[in-house]
Every structure is written in C-alpha cells, then in structure tokens.
Design a protein around this motif. Sequence first.
Motif, PDB file in Angstrom:
ATOM      1  N   LEU A   1      -8.443  41.518 -50.616  1.00 59.18           N
ATOM      2  CA  LEU A   1      -7.549  41.351 -49.531  1.00 59.18           C
ATOM      3  C   LEU A   1      -7.353  39.840 -49.494  1.00 59.18           C
ATOM      4  O   LEU A   1      -6.033  39.533 -49.327  1.00 59.18           O
ATOM      5  N   TYR A   2      -8.307  38.729 -49.844  1.00 60.29           N
ATOM      6  CA  TYR A   2      -8.072  37.632 -49.660  1.00 60.29           C
ATOM      7  C   TYR A   2      -7.061  37.240 -50.834  1.00 60.29           C
ATOM      8  O   TYR A   2      -6.324  36.338 -50.571  1.00 60.29           O
ATOM      9  N   GLN A   3      -7.324  37.594 -51.952  1.00 66.27           N
ATOM     10  CA  GLN A   3      -6.613  37.069 -53.010  1.00 66.27           C
ATOM     11  C   GLN A   3      -5.128  37.467 -52.921  1.00 66.27           C
ATOM     12  O   GLN A   3      -4.259  36.721 -53.504  1.00 66.27           O
ATOM     13  N   THR A   4      -4.819  38.524 -52.120  1.00 64.93           N
ATOM     14  CA  THR A   4      -3.288  38.859 -51.876  1.00 64.93           C
ATOM     15  C   THR A   4      -2.623  38.238 -50.717  1.00 64.93           C
ATOM     16  O   THR A   4      -1.655  38.088 -50.527  1.00 64.93           O
ATOM     17  N   ARG A   5      -3.757  38.401 -49.624  1.00 63.37           N
ATOM     18  CA  ARG A   5      -3.340  38.253 -48.086  1.00 63.37           C
ATOM     19  C   ARG A   5      -4.304  37.299 -47.334  1.00 63.37           C
ATOM     20  O   ARG A   5      -4.659  37.617 -46.582  1.00 63.37           O
ATOM     21  N   GLY A   6      -4.524  36.228 -48.246  1.00 65.87           N
ATOM     22  CA  GLY A   6      -5.653  35.447 -47.564  1.00 65.87           C
ATOM     23  C   GLY A   6      -5.209  34.229 -46.554  1.00 65.87           C
ATOM     24  O   GLY A   6      -5.990  33.825 -45.913  1.00 65.87           O
ATOM     25  N   GLU A   7      -3.843  34.157 -46.251  1.00 64.88           N
ATOM     26  CA  GLU A   7      -3.461  33.251 -45.434  1.00 64.88           C
ATOM     27  C   GLU A   7      -3.727  33.274 -44.045  1.00 64.88           C
ATOM     28  O   GLU A   7      -4.062  32.217 -43.118  1.00 64.88           O
TER      29      GLU A   7
END
Length: 391
Positions: free
Chosen positions: A254-260
């Motif tokens: 999840l962080y790698q794709t939507r970590g903002e």
Amino acid sequence: MTTVIFVHGTGIREREYNETFQIIEQKIHAQRPDIKVSRCLWGELGAKFNDNRASVPLENATLALSQGEEDADIILWGQLYRDPLFELRLLSLKPIEAKNPFGEEPGDILQSHVASFTPGLELQAKLQEAEIAEVFEEARETVIRSEPYHQALLTVTESDLSEYYPPIARAILAQAMLISEEQEKFPPVLTDAKLRDQIGELLTLALGEAELGLIGWLLKPLVELALPIGTNYVKGNRLEVTDKYSPVPGDILLYQTRGEKIREFIQQQIAQAEPPVVLIAHSLGGIACVDLLVQQQLSQVELLVTVGSQAPFLYEINALYSLEYGQLLPEHFPEWLNIYDLRDFLSYVGNKIFRDRVQDVPVDSRQPFPRSHGAYWTNAKTWEAIISRLP
C-alpha cells in the motif's frame, strides 16, 4: 523544548504501538526528562481487507520456515517461541532406563519440585518487570499437565536429574510469553533477551540445584532437529494465516503505491510539534520518513533515527519512492542515525550507499528473526546511540 516523534513500522496494532511508545518514552525520560515524546500512529491508513477477505483461498496452506546459522541458544529460543514444549519433546525421546521398584523415582522428585516451588522475591520482581507475573502460574500448570512433560519425566535418572531443570524452566517461561501474545499483550520480555535469560536462570535455580545452559544430550542434535520441525510450523486454516501475516506485506505494498497519505500524516505531526524535532522511525516508518524528508524541506527536523530500516536497500535496488538510485540526498536532509541488527534480516546499512550521509550503529538483540526486528527498544545499545545525539 525538543520533541521526539515515534513513527511505527508495518502491521502494528494500536495496543502494541502504545506499549512500545511507553517503553520509548520511559527510556528517553530516564536520561532526558526535558524532552517531549509524541505519537505518530498512522496504522489506520495502512492496508486492510475491503471485502471481508474475499480474495483469500480457503484451502489449507503450509508456511515453510528456514533457519540460518545462528548460535545454538538463539536457534533454541526460535523453536521455544513457536512451541514452548520443544525441549521436553526432545527429552521424551531419550531411552527409559529400568526403574527401582522399592524407591522414589527421580521423575517423582522432579515433579515434586516443579509443582511445589514458590517464586522468591528476586524472581517475583523479575516476573513483574517482565510483565508476565499474572500468567506465570497458568504457564506452569500448562507445562506440567502436558504429555511431553510427563513423557520426559519417565526418562529422568538420578545422575542427570539436575539437567532437566533448565529445559523445564525455559518451557514455563516460553509458555508464559506465548500466553501473553495470545492475550494480545506485548510485555518487554518478548524482545528483551537479557531479561528473558535472567528469568530463566532464576527460575532454574528456584526449581533445584541445576546446571545452567544447554544440556549435552540436546546440544548436538538441536540444529538438525530445528529445521524439519520448523518446516511444518504453520499448517492449518488459510484465513488465520492470512490475518496473522498479511498486515506487514500489505502495508508495504500500500505504501509503495499510495503512500502519500501516510507521509502527509507524518508531516502534520511534525508541524504540530515544538521544534527542534527528532523522528524515531521503525521499519516502514523509516522509509516513509526518508521519503518525506527528501521531498520536503522541514527545517524543524534536526535528526532522523531509523531503526530496522529498509530505506538503504530500496534505494540500492532503485525502488525508493523519493530518490532514484544515483541521485544524492538533498542538502536540506537532516542528520541521519541508522540502527541495525545483524540478526534482523529486515535491517540495512546506509553509510556507503548514501555517501557518508548516514551513521550506522549495530546492536545485538540476541533474538532470532523475526523477533529481532522488534527487539531494539529494550536494547541498551539502542538508547546509548540515540540519547547522546538528541538536541
């Protein structure tokens, strides 16, 4: 007033975060009571099942485990964490010698000692410090009611009676730790090897005049026996396995794709803190902090402390979100202290890969992996490295 913000890693529950936070706060305030320690619990933004685990196949599955070449006692504890009766099962395999029909059997003497002893003041104090005093009696009863324990008693002889006390002590201690985990409690003894071993020795002495350490009969085959037993450690319901192990890789993906959102949350906590700010970040939390501090010039952050971090590894394989391999850390990036453990296979070093912008400090938890990944907070070397560098 300096503010230290604790940013956690993957798959952590709120209760576990709070208990870890308390340890960090106590360790810092013991030497620097002037520092404010603040929370940064981003777990609600982490991975979760959105359709009641509909993607999980329901067949049984086996999770194979492997064991590296580590010290014998670390391998042993790796097995005891999974199966507190591990040593007793091995002892039960010893040949049974002829019994004395007229006298008391050595196994009866052993059972009498184990069932009737009362923890002394020093042992009781250590159990309280380890936060397992409340489950200690339950652990002892569980062990002495078990089949491996009774089978092991049949193999005791007068000449090796004292050799049985250490394995029984370790079984009771490991059982108490397992009960705590099943109750979703996270006492410090789970990761503090020194405290664990102190309790083991005190308990051994309380049970009887015993020889501390691994007994000779077990030491030789221990490593060979550990591997095949570990291979079939997890075999059962796929949903239970998924629930136990998915939060960690789930949070990473999840962080790698939507970590903002996670980085924005950390930035909000920094903005609300009184400067100067120190970030203490574990595992994935360290990756998020590195990305944030590369992208944003946050002058109030004077020190970044990453603990058990994979940020250097991701940078080297060109998978760090904020910085392509070959690019330098920006000039505004703060001082960076990176703490790692050679037994923690999820920790990496950054000094060479980031061209002397990182100070790497090794510690040794004396814990097998994966428990070594969470054992930093009770390690004195961790705090020696951190406290001396706080503003």
